[in-house]
Design a protein around this motif. Structure first.
Motif: not given
Length: 83
Positions: A55-83
Motif C-alpha cells: 500500500g505505501s510502496g512507490p509508483i512507476a510513471c512515464r513522463i516523456g521518454r523517462m520512467t520515474v519512481a515516485l513515493r505515494r505521498t509525492v504522487a498524491a500531491a499531483i492531480s491529473v486530468s483525463h477524459g
C-alpha cells in the motif's frame, strides 16, 4: 466527455493523462525541486506504469521518454486530468 481530475496516487495503470496541477505546498523542498528538474509541470503527459503491491510502496510513471519512481505521498500531491 467531461474532464475529470484524480490524484496520480490513485490513477489507474496503463492510462494516459495530463498533469492538471501540483500542490507544491504539500511537498518538501527537495521533492519539489526533483519534480521540477524531471519536467513535472501542468500540461505534461503522464502514465502510471506500475504500482507496488504494498500500500505505501512507490509508483512507476512515464513522463516523456523517462520512467520515474515516485513515493505515494509525492504522487498524491499531483492531480491529473483525463477524459
Amino acid at each position: 466527455m467531461a474532464t475529470t481530475f484524480d490524484s496520480l496516487a490513485t490513477f489507474p495503470r496503463q492510462t494516459r493523462a495530463t498533469v492538471a496541477s501540483i500542490d507544491w505546498e504539500r511537498l518538501a523542498v527537495p521533492e519539489a525541486r526533483r519534480l521540477r528538474e524531471l519536467g513535472f509541470d501542468e500540461g505534461v503527459g503522464i502514465e502510471v506504469l506500475h504500482r507496488s503491491r504494498f500500500g505505501s510502496g512507490p509508483i512507476a510513471c512515464r513522463i516523456g521518454r523517462m520512467t520515474v519512481a515516485l513515493r505515494r505521498t509525492v504522487a498524491a500531491a499531483i492531480s491529473v486530468s483525463h477524459g
